[in-house]
Enzyme design. Structure first.
Site, PDB file in Angstrom:
ATOM      1  N   THR A 138      51.491   1.526 -22.469  1.00 56.33           N
ATOM      2  CA  THR A 138      51.365   0.622 -21.324  1.00 56.33           C
ATOM      3  C   THR A 138      52.575   0.755 -20.405  1.00 56.33           C
ATOM      4  O   THR A 138      52.431   0.884 -19.179  1.00 56.33           O
ATOM      5  CB  THR A 138      51.234  -0.841 -21.821  1.00 56.33           C
ATOM      6  OG1 THR A 138      50.062  -0.930 -22.631  1.00 56.33           O
ATOM      7  CG2 THR A 138      51.131  -1.821 -20.671  1.00 56.33           C
ATOM      8  N   THR A 182      68.793  -0.383 -24.817  1.00 56.38           N
ATOM      9  CA  THR A 182      69.223   0.256 -26.068  1.00 56.38           C
ATOM     10  C   THR A 182      68.026   0.889 -26.753  1.00 56.38           C
ATOM     11  O   THR A 182      66.989   0.245 -26.919  1.00 56.38           O
ATOM     12  CB  THR A 182      69.882  -0.809 -26.982  1.00 56.38           C
ATOM     13  OG1 THR A 182      70.989  -1.351 -26.279  1.00 56.38           O
ATOM     14  CG2 THR A 182      70.331  -0.212 -28.305  1.00 56.38           C
ATOM     15  N   ALA A 225      53.065   6.230 -29.647  1.00 54.63           N
ATOM     16  CA  ALA A 225      53.256   6.590 -31.062  1.00 54.63           C
ATOM     17  C   ALA A 225      52.184   6.001 -31.983  1.00 54.63           C
ATOM     18  O   ALA A 225      51.752   6.652 -32.940  1.00 54.63           O
ATOM     19  CB  ALA A 225      54.641   6.135 -31.524  1.00 54.63           C
ATOM     20  N   CYS A 252      37.815 -10.400 -23.707  1.00 53.22           N
ATOM     21  CA  CYS A 252      37.588 -11.834 -23.659  1.00 53.22           C
ATOM     22  C   CYS A 252      38.490 -12.415 -22.585  1.00 53.22           C
ATOM     23  O   CYS A 252      39.705 -12.352 -22.694  1.00 53.22           O
ATOM     24  CB  CYS A 252      37.920 -12.444 -25.013  1.00 53.22           C
ATOM     25  SG  CYS A 252      37.231 -14.066 -25.190  1.00 53.22           S
ATOM     26  N   GLN A 304      45.068   8.751 -25.641  1.00 53.07           N
ATOM     27  CA  GLN A 304      43.971   8.953 -26.602  1.00 53.07           C
ATOM     28  C   GLN A 304      43.677  10.427 -26.883  1.00 53.07           C
ATOM     29  O   GLN A 304      42.780  10.718 -27.682  1.00 53.07           O
ATOM     30  CB  GLN A 304      42.700   8.264 -26.114  1.00 53.07           C
ATOM     31  CG  GLN A 304      42.779   6.747 -26.142  1.00 53.07           C
ATOM     32  CD  GLN A 304      42.781   6.144 -27.548  1.00 53.07           C
ATOM     33  OE1 GLN A 304      42.497   6.827 -28.536  1.00 53.07           O
ATOM     34  NE2 GLN A 304      43.089   4.864 -27.645  1.00 53.07           N
TER      35      GLN A 304
HETATM   36  N1  PLP Z   1      46.142   4.103 -22.443  1.00 55.52           N
HETATM   37  C1  PLP Z   1      45.092   4.257 -23.263  1.00 55.52           C
HETATM   38  C2  PLP Z   1      44.038   5.240 -22.906  1.00 55.52           C
HETATM   39  C3  PLP Z   1      45.002   3.505 -24.428  1.00 55.52           C
HETATM   40  O1  PLP Z   1      43.949   3.660 -25.227  1.00 55.52           O
HETATM   41  C4  PLP Z   1      46.026   2.575 -24.717  1.00 55.52           C
HETATM   42  C5  PLP Z   1      45.928   1.713 -25.917  1.00 55.52           C
HETATM   43  O2  PLP Z   1      44.874   1.392 -26.382  1.00 55.52           O
HETATM   44  C6  PLP Z   1      47.099   2.469 -23.834  1.00 55.52           C
HETATM   45  C7  PLP Z   1      47.121   3.245 -22.706  1.00 55.52           C
HETATM   46  C8  PLP Z   1      48.213   1.512 -24.092  1.00 55.52           C
HETATM   47  O3  PLP Z   1      49.101   2.005 -25.083  1.00 55.52           O
HETATM   48  P1  PLP Z   1      50.039   1.023 -25.906  1.00 55.52           P
HETATM   49  O4  PLP Z   1      49.169   0.302 -26.875  1.00 55.52           O
HETATM   50  O5  PLP Z   1      51.024   1.941 -26.584  1.00 55.52           O
HETATM   51  O6  PLP Z   1      50.704   0.131 -24.932  1.00 55.52           O
END
Ligand code: PLP
Length: 396
Positions: free
Chosen positions: A77, A242, A205, A330, A184
């Site tokens: 994210t 950090t 990760a 949701c 993914q």
């Molecule tokens: N992008 C995709 C395609 C994802 O499937 C996900 C998580 O499901 C994310 C971004 C977000 O990653 P994270 O959970 O490491 O924040």
């Protein structure tokens, strides 16, 4: 009480994966023994620094990048947000336009919406019923003021793989920066940032048997990027804070294992996914595979069980020891159908009756057999309770 893990059939590896034992063992010394701050100049700090550097080498190797091009973040994210907001903010063009797709993860979609609030124009390119964006549509969306294209590699709900290399060529010809959310696809198929032609690429990760809360953004040398946090000079002034040394060490080990095993894992995993899919579509009527079956990562299937509610199915299956998911979100107490399934043309009812099953490294043949025995009668039971008819709005 939680079900004993040994009996549980986990079919939700796209949501998250268990930390690999070898990853856990690599991480453990960095919590209490080698706890130094990687920015400290004393030997305790330098131990952390060299562990972070080694992990950076492994993550870079997984995606064909140079280590200096890897910026560690708190996950996918943050990597997506840094890519979109950071590259757009770094551009000094007066009019700014961004292209993305309707099936991106919310980490990209909501970052794009945040850009719109700042007056940036965003085009959300639609996809066909297969869940694959046509690279020509990306080309057609280009404008003189376009500064960034962001297209995901593998879709988290459908598993469908986008033509990233072709879009990369379009971006290069148009001299537009190109970001790809590869959260993914990393660890599920070989990745090479040069072959894909991307300038920015996000990985996480916890989708590759590493710990949660750590990820990375690949930033091609020379790509301007405005940091989104303000603090120290960590990560070459691109992401202050950090370093999460144990997390980064775990990410490095997970990347090393993924690079070594992903192709052989994918062959075995595809056999399980295909058997599950064939048995469910074959033994139950009115079950449809969502998305293009020929262009998917090996582990994912998304099935519409006409006449059965997805949320109720997830709960009923969980009670019988099977973990899977709906793409539904949701929001304010109401279940919103998945934006991805709506984007490929499903009705809200069809989208609400769809489940994603994603298998993984630890899936066994016995688990697939048990899932095949449990799922059909559960679907039939819920269908019998449902007032809806089984007639699908369209056949796929
Ligand atoms: N992008 C995709 C395609 C994802 O499937 C996900 C998580 O499901 C994310 C971004 C977000 O990653 P994270 O959970 O490491 O924040």
């Amino acid at each position: 009480m939680l079900r004993a893990a040994a009996m549980h059939i986990y079919l939700d590896y796209n949501a998250t994966t268990p930390v690999d034992r070898a990853v856990l063992e690599a991480m453990l010394p960095y919590f209490a023994e080698n706890f130094g701050n990687a920015s400290s100049i004393h030997s305790s700090g330098q131990l952390g620094r060299s562990a972070v550097d080694a992990a950076r080498d492994s993550v870079a190797a997984l995606i064909g990048a140079k280590p200096a091009e890897v910026v560690f973040t708190s996950g996918g994210t943050e990597a997506d947000n840094l890519a979109l907001l950071g590259s757009v903010m770094a551009s000094n063009q007066s009019r700014k336009h961004v292209i993305t797709t309707a099936i991106e993860h919310h980490a990209v979609l909501n970052a794009a919406q945040a850009l719109e609030k700042q007056g940036i124009e965003v085009t959300y390119v639609s996809v066909g019923s297969g869940g694959v964006v046509d690279p020509q549509d990306i080309r057609r969306a280009l404008r003189p003021e376009t500064i960034l294209i962001s297209v995901m590699h593998a879709n988290n709900e459908l598993g469908t793989i986008q033509g990233i290399a072709e879009i990369g060529r379009t971006a290069a010809e148009a001299d537009v920066y190109f970001h790809c959310d590869a959260v993914q696809s990393a660890g599920k198929m070989p990745l090479d940032v040069n072959r894909l032609g991307v300038d920015l690429l996000s990985v996480s990760a916890h989708k590759i048997y590493g710990p949660k809360g750590v990820g990375a953004l690949y930033v091609r040398t020379g790509t301007p990027l405005e940091p989104q946090f303000h603090g120290g000079h960590h990560e070459r002034d691109r992401r202050p804070g950090t370093e999460n040394v144990p997390g980064i060490v775990g990410f490095g080990k997970a990347a090393e294992l993924a690079k070594m095993n992903c192709e052989t894992d994918a062959v075995r995993i595809a056999v399980f996914r295909d058997r599950l899919e064939e048995m469910l579509t074959g033994s139950l009527g009115s079950v449809y595979v969502n998305g293009d079956r020929g262009r998917r990562v090996a582990n994912t299937t998304n099935l519409a069980f006409a006449g059965a509610g997805g949320e109720a199915l997830v709960i009923a299956l969980d009670l019988q020891g099977i973990s899977c998911s709906t793409g539904a979100a949701c929001s304010s107490g109401a279940v919103e159908p998945s934006h991805v399934l709506l984007a490929i043309g499903l009705t809200a009812d069809e989208a609400r009756s769809s489940l994603r099953f994603s298998v993984g490294r630890a899936t066994t043949s016995d688990e697939i057999d048990r899932a095949i025995a449990i799922i059909p009668p559960t679907v039939e039971r819920l269908r019998a309770l449902s007032p809806r008819t089984l007639a699908p709005a369209h056949a796929r």
